[in-house]
Enzyme design. Sequence first.
Site, PDB file in Angstrom:
ATOM      1  N   THR A 281      15.801  66.246  55.564  1.00  0.00           N
ATOM      2  CA  THR A 281      15.855  66.339  54.142  1.00  0.00           C
ATOM      3  C   THR A 281      16.952  65.508  53.307  1.00  0.00           C
ATOM      4  O   THR A 281      17.958  65.064  54.021  1.00  0.00           O
ATOM      5  CB  THR A 281      16.299  67.963  53.930  1.00  0.00           C
ATOM      6  OG1 THR A 281      16.421  68.284  52.714  1.00  0.00           O
ATOM      7  CG2 THR A 281      17.848  68.232  54.535  1.00  0.00           C
TER       8      THR A 281
ATOM      9  N   SER B 216      18.378  66.903  50.821  1.00  0.00           N
ATOM     10  CA  SER B 216      19.407  67.797  50.275  1.00  0.00           C
ATOM     11  C   SER B 216      20.783  67.544  50.966  1.00  0.00           C
ATOM     12  O   SER B 216      20.916  67.497  52.106  1.00  0.00           O
ATOM     13  CB  SER B 216      18.633  69.304  50.594  1.00  0.00           C
ATOM     14  OG  SER B 216      19.846  70.107  50.083  1.00  0.00           O
TER      15      SER B 216
ATOM     16  N   ASP C 232      12.554  71.170  51.242  1.00  0.00           N
ATOM     17  CA  ASP C 232      12.080  71.741  50.131  1.00  0.00           C
ATOM     18  C   ASP C 232      10.618  71.387  49.859  1.00  0.00           C
ATOM     19  O   ASP C 232       9.993  70.546  50.017  1.00  0.00           O
ATOM     20  CB  ASP C 232      12.915  70.964  48.923  1.00  0.00           C
ATOM     21  CG  ASP C 232      14.424  71.302  48.771  1.00  0.00           C
ATOM     22  OD1 ASP C 232      14.673  72.565  48.304  1.00  0.00           O
ATOM     23  OD2 ASP C 232      15.239  70.551  48.952  1.00  0.00           O
TER      24      ASP C 232
ATOM     25  N   ASP D 232      10.474  68.363  56.654  1.00  0.00           N
ATOM     26  CA  ASP D 232      11.120  68.350  55.451  1.00  0.00           C
ATOM     27  C   ASP D 232      11.594  69.669  55.084  1.00  0.00           C
ATOM     28  O   ASP D 232      10.918  70.696  55.562  1.00  0.00           O
ATOM     29  CB  ASP D 232      10.147  67.449  54.478  1.00  0.00           C
ATOM     30  CG  ASP D 232      10.533  67.691  53.179  1.00  0.00           C
ATOM     31  OD1 ASP D 232      11.743  67.281  52.852  1.00  0.00           O
ATOM     32  OD2 ASP D 232       9.742  68.027  52.401  1.00  0.00           O
TER      33      ASP D 232
HETATM   34 CA    CA Z   1       9.866  68.360  50.233  1.00  0.00          CA
END
Ligand code: CA
Length: 226
Positions: A111, A113, A11, A9
């Site tokens: 992710t 993101s 963040d 992962d």
């Molecule tokens: Ca995270």
Amino acid sequence: MKLKAVFFDMDGVLFNSMPYHAEAWHQVMKQYGMNLSREEAYMHEGRTGAGTINIVSLRDRGYEATPAEIEEIYAEKSRLFNLNPPAEPMPGALDLLQQVKADGLMRVIVTGSGQRSLLDRLNHHFPDMFTRELMVTAFDVKLGKPNPEPYLMALQKAGVAPDEAIVIENAPLGVRASVAAGIFTVAVNTGPLPESALLDEGANILFPSMQALADEWRMFVDTLIR
Ligand code: CA
């Protein structure tokens, strides 16, 4: 276990970006008359922006946000987030990646993101660790965490079975997604939540930080594949 790949992962695992995300979520919801505490933001980590906004909107206002409002709130959240300097790499992350690479294991990014410059940033801080082919981002998935979809997609991209990979996650919903995909899940508690928030979702083992995982990697991985 025949370990072949480690799914990272991003963040809260590779970058210390979660304090900025939690603060931006708290501030933007306040602007729109809703209340999302910084700690609760950590509980929603990994969810899509729309998912988080609607849960809070239903609770605080009794109705879901319209698609236009979701877009507006999420844009403002992103603007607030981007007022911060770029997040620093998590202490211990590079150390861990170097050991994983030396062990001949694949490194895969998983992710939610959707930053366009993601790979450039990863390559800048973690040179020669990641490739475009071995990344699952917001552009790849439909559902996102806590659905197992992103991790199932990572298995497919890496060409490995669930028992040939491990996941490194910091968020309760990320742990839930990984466990649902049938993958051994390593939780790193890099935020303010109690350990139970991660263990209750089914994490197989928990480390208090990325540095602790890096320090104990050799012993951990030898135990795992024995
Ligand atoms: Ca995270």
